[in-house]
Design a protein around this motif. Structure first.
Motif, mmCIF file in Angstrom:
data_model
loop_
_atom_site.group_PDB
_atom_site.id
_atom_site.type_symbol
_atom_site.label_atom_id
_atom_site.label_comp_id
_atom_site.label_asym_id
_atom_site.label_seq_id
_atom_site.Cartn_x
_atom_site.Cartn_y
_atom_site.Cartn_z
ATOM 1 N N PRO A 97 12.598 30.578 7.088
ATOM 2 C CA PRO A 97 12.529 29.207 6.574
ATOM 3 C C PRO A 97 11.994 28.284 7.669
ATOM 4 C CG PRO A 97 14.799 29.809 7.098
ATOM 5 C CD PRO A 97 13.945 30.951 7.543
ATOM 6 N N ALA A 98 10.694 27.940 7.612
ATOM 7 C CA ALA A 98 10.076 27.140 8.677
ATOM 8 C C ALA A 98 10.373 25.654 8.505
ATOM 9 C CB ALA A 98 8.572 27.380 8.711
ATOM 10 N N LEU A 99 10.499 25.198 7.245
ATOM 11 C CA LEU A 99 10.872 23.800 6.967
ATOM 12 C C LEU A 99 11.878 23.817 5.829
ATOM 13 C CD1 LEU A 99 7.408 21.949 6.971
ATOM 14 C CD2 LEU A 99 9.136 21.889 8.784
ATOM 15 N N GLN A 100 12.887 22.938 5.940
ATOM 16 C CA GLN A 100 13.939 22.921 4.924
ATOM 17 C C GLN A 100 14.268 21.494 4.512
ATOM 18 O OE1 GLN A 100 17.159 25.912 5.653
ATOM 19 N NE2 GLN A 100 16.389 25.870 7.755
ATOM 20 N N GLY A 101 13.911 21.139 3.296
ATOM 21 C CA GLY A 101 14.295 19.830 2.745
ATOM 22 C C GLY A 101 13.788 18.649 3.555
ATOM 23 N N VAL A 102 12.527 18.683 3.948
ATOM 24 C CA VAL A 102 11.975 17.587 4.761
ATOM 25 C C VAL A 102 11.471 16.458 3.862
ATOM 26 C CG1 VAL A 102 10.118 16.912 6.338
ATOM 27 C CG2 VAL A 102 11.357 19.062 6.706
ATOM 28 N N THR A 103 11.991 15.259 4.117
ATOM 29 C CA THR A 103 11.556 14.061 3.406
ATOM 30 C C THR A 103 11.096 13.051 4.451
ATOM 31 O OG1 THR A 103 13.037 14.445 1.548
ATOM 32 C CG2 THR A 103 12.348 12.159 1.923
ATOM 33 N N LEU A 104 9.876 12.559 4.314
ATOM 34 C CA LEU A 104 9.380 11.569 5.279
ATOM 35 C C LEU A 104 8.175 10.840 4.713
ATOM 36 C CD1 LEU A 104 6.534 12.736 6.630
ATOM 37 C CD2 LEU A 104 8.100 14.205 7.843
ATOM 38 N N GLU A 105 7.852 9.704 5.356
ATOM 39 C CA GLU A 105 6.656 8.945 5.001
ATOM 40 C C GLU A 105 5.906 8.576 6.271
ATOM 41 O OE1 GLU A 105 7.753 5.467 2.767
ATOM 42 O OE2 GLU A 105 8.134 6.637 0.936
ATOM 43 N N ILE A 106 4.594 8.661 6.204
ATOM 44 C CA ILE A 106 3.742 8.186 7.299
ATOM 45 C C ILE A 106 2.901 7.053 6.724
ATOM 46 C CG2 ILE A 106 1.972 8.797 9.002
ATOM 47 C CD1 ILE A 106 4.356 10.621 9.361
ATOM 48 N N HIS A 107 2.981 5.889 7.350
ATOM 49 C CA HIS A 107 2.246 4.740 6.816
ATOM 50 C C HIS A 107 0.904 4.573 7.505
ATOM 51 C CE1 HIS A 107 5.512 3.442 4.248
ATOM 52 N NE2 HIS A 107 6.293 3.967 5.190
ATOM 53 N N ARG A 108 0.022 3.879 6.805
ATOM 54 C CA ARG A 108 -1.302 3.594 7.314
ATOM 55 C C ARG A 108 -1.227 2.890 8.671
ATOM 56 N NH1 ARG A 108 -5.056 4.364 3.458
ATOM 57 N NH2 ARG A 108 -3.300 4.668 2.073
ATOM 58 N N ALA A 109 -2.049 3.345 9.608
ATOM 59 C CA ALA A 109 -2.169 2.741 10.937
ATOM 60 C C ALA A 109 -0.923 2.941 11.813
ATOM 61 C CB ALA A 109 -2.546 1.263 10.857
ATOM 62 N N ALA A 112 0.858 -1.198 0.000
ATOM 63 C CA ALA A 112 0.000 0.000 0.000
ATOM 64 C C ALA A 112 0.885 1.235 0.000
ATOM 65 C CB ALA A 112 -0.887 -0.022 1.237
ATOM 66 N N PRO A 113 0.503 2.269 -0.748
ATOM 67 C CA PRO A 113 1.310 3.496 -0.732
ATOM 68 C C PRO A 113 1.207 4.140 0.645
ATOM 69 C CG PRO A 113 -0.753 3.859 -1.908
ATOM 70 C CD PRO A 113 -0.695 2.402 -1.567
ATOM 71 N N PRO A 114 2.198 4.972 1.006
ATOM 72 C CA PRO A 114 2.125 5.648 2.305
ATOM 73 C C PRO A 114 0.881 6.532 2.368
ATOM 74 C CG PRO A 114 4.266 6.008 1.249
ATOM 75 C CD PRO A 114 3.392 5.335 0.252
ATOM 76 N N MET A 115 0.421 6.751 3.588
ATOM 77 C CA MET A 115 -0.715 7.657 3.780
ATOM 78 C C MET A 115 -0.304 9.083 3.412
ATOM 79 S SD MET A 115 -3.487 7.533 6.143
ATOM 80 C CE MET A 115 -4.432 7.905 4.798
ATOM 81 N N VAL A 125 4.267 17.265 -1.570
ATOM 82 C CA VAL A 125 3.494 16.728 -0.448
ATOM 83 C C VAL A 125 2.392 15.851 -1.036
ATOM 84 C CG1 VAL A 125 2.050 17.252 1.550
ATOM 85 C CG2 VAL A 125 3.916 18.800 0.938
ATOM 86 N N TRP A 126 2.466 14.563 -0.731
ATOM 87 C CA TRP A 126 1.464 13.601 -1.209
ATOM 88 C C TRP A 126 0.570 13.172 -0.066
ATOM 89 C CZ3 TRP A 126 1.115 11.766 -6.279
ATOM 90 C CH2 TRP A 126 2.175 12.127 -7.120
ATOM 91 N N PHE A 127 -0.732 13.114 -0.326
ATOM 92 C CA PHE A 127 -1.681 12.518 0.613
ATOM 93 C C PHE A 127 -2.329 11.375 -0.143
ATOM 94 C CE2 PHE A 127 -5.402 11.689 2.998
ATOM 95 C CZ PHE A 127 -5.213 12.181 4.272
ATOM 96 N N GLU A 128 -2.054 10.134 0.277
ATOM 97 C CA GLU A 128 -2.447 8.961 -0.508
ATOM 98 C C GLU A 128 -1.967 9.185 -1.945
ATOM 99 O OE1 GLU A 128 -6.606 8.781 0.554
ATOM 100 O OE2 GLU A 128 -6.157 7.530 2.287
ATOM 101 N N ASP A 129 -2.839 9.141 -2.943
ATOM 102 C CA ASP A 129 -2.308 9.361 -4.299
ATOM 103 C C ASP A 129 -2.579 10.770 -4.829
ATOM 104 O OD1 ASP A 129 -4.960 8.902 -4.382
ATOM 105 O OD2 ASP A 129 -4.920 7.412 -5.981
ATOM 106 N N HIS A 130 -2.787 11.718 -3.912
ATOM 107 C CA HIS A 130 -2.987 13.108 -4.322
ATOM 108 C C HIS A 130 -1.725 13.932 -4.078
ATOM 109 C CE1 HIS A 130 -7.323 12.325 -4.374
ATOM 110 N NE2 HIS A 130 -7.196 11.792 -3.171
ATOM 111 N N LEU A 131 -1.267 14.625 -5.115
ATOM 112 C CA LEU A 131 -0.169 15.583 -4.950
ATOM 113 C C LEU A 131 -0.809 16.919 -4.572
ATOM 114 C CD1 LEU A 131 2.827 16.339 -5.212
ATOM 115 C CD2 LEU A 131 2.454 16.687 -7.661
#
Ligand code: ADP
Ligand code: MG
Length: 226
Positions: A24-36, A3-6, A67-73
């Protein structure tokens, strides 16, 4: 296929254009949040936690990156699409509860369903179920000013989960509570995650609060520390 990340952020930066100089409040942030998952974002005041949550919810837009939310950019979505996504898929809990003072606890909790035009019978059933789970049944006819801080925050959590969102964002939800009431709210989020399958992202400056999460992301000056 897995499943893609949430939620997924790729090299995300957020700059607030302010005088005399940009922030600059956020700089080069890369992360994934998974379902559940239950993830805590931890760091001192001003490190960018609220900004990060607002980008995940589509409340605010990044300056660069994806910034992706499910399959929405999210950066390519129009305001109407973002509003619908927020209403249907995201529940948000803030430090100061944000209950409407002229509505009872029942009405506050029911509000998202009332706004969505759900049938009255469904609303009654759902609110009864959620207030029972959150131990607020005796308080449904009370006004916010008649509730304790802990009760107000549990009501805010009830309102956030009433639409069964995919993602719960909690921004310093215990910041205004004594330690006992704060722990009750954290345990509640943990239960919603473990038993309800909700994905939870908790922003906090407190190490103790972060201990309730499966995974901790440390944020300093707008960057994720490894
Ligand atoms: P935290 O939630 O960790 O306290 P924030 O995301 O609120 O951090 O803030 C990160 C940085 O961005 C801070 O320097 C803050 O002052 C700044 N900031 C946040 N929101 C705004 C805004 N709307 N306009 C200008 N600067 C902002
Ligand atoms: Mg904040």
């Amino acid at each position: 296929m897995a499943a893609p990340p949430m939620v997924r952020l790729k090299q995300v930066s957020k700059i607030y254009h302010k005088r005399p100089q940009p922030i600059p409040a956020l700089q080069g942030v890369t992360l994934e949040i998974h379902r559940a998952e239950f993830v805590a974002v931890v760091g001192p005041s001003g490190c960018g936690k609220s900004t990060l949550l607002h980008l995940m919810a589509g409340i605010d837009r990044s300056t660069s990156g994806e910034v992706w939310f499910e399959d929405h950019l999210l950066s390519t979505m129009r305001e109407t699409g973002l509003t619908r996504l927020r209403r249907e898929k995201v529940g948000i809990v803030y430090q100061l509860y944000n209950l409407l003072p002229h509505l009872t606890l029942w009405e506050n909790v029911a509000l998202p369903l009332l706004l969505a035009g759900s049938p009255a019978d469904d609303i009654r059933t759902r609110v009864a179920e959620v207030v029972k789970a959150l131990d607020l049944t005796e308080r449904t006819d009370h006004w916010p000013h008649q509730l304790s801080g802990g009760e107000m925050q549990r009501a805010a959590v009830a309102r956030a989960v009433i639409t069964r969102p995919s993602l719960i964002l909690a921004d310093e939800p215990t910041g205004n509570l004594d330690s006992k009431a704060g722990e009750a709210v954290l345990r509640l989020l943990r239960t919603l995650n473990q038993e309800g399958g909700f994905t939870v992202v908790l922003a906090t400056h407190s190490q103790e609060a972060a201990a309730f999460a499966d995974r901790v992301l440390r944020l300093r000056d707008g960057r994720i520390l490894e």
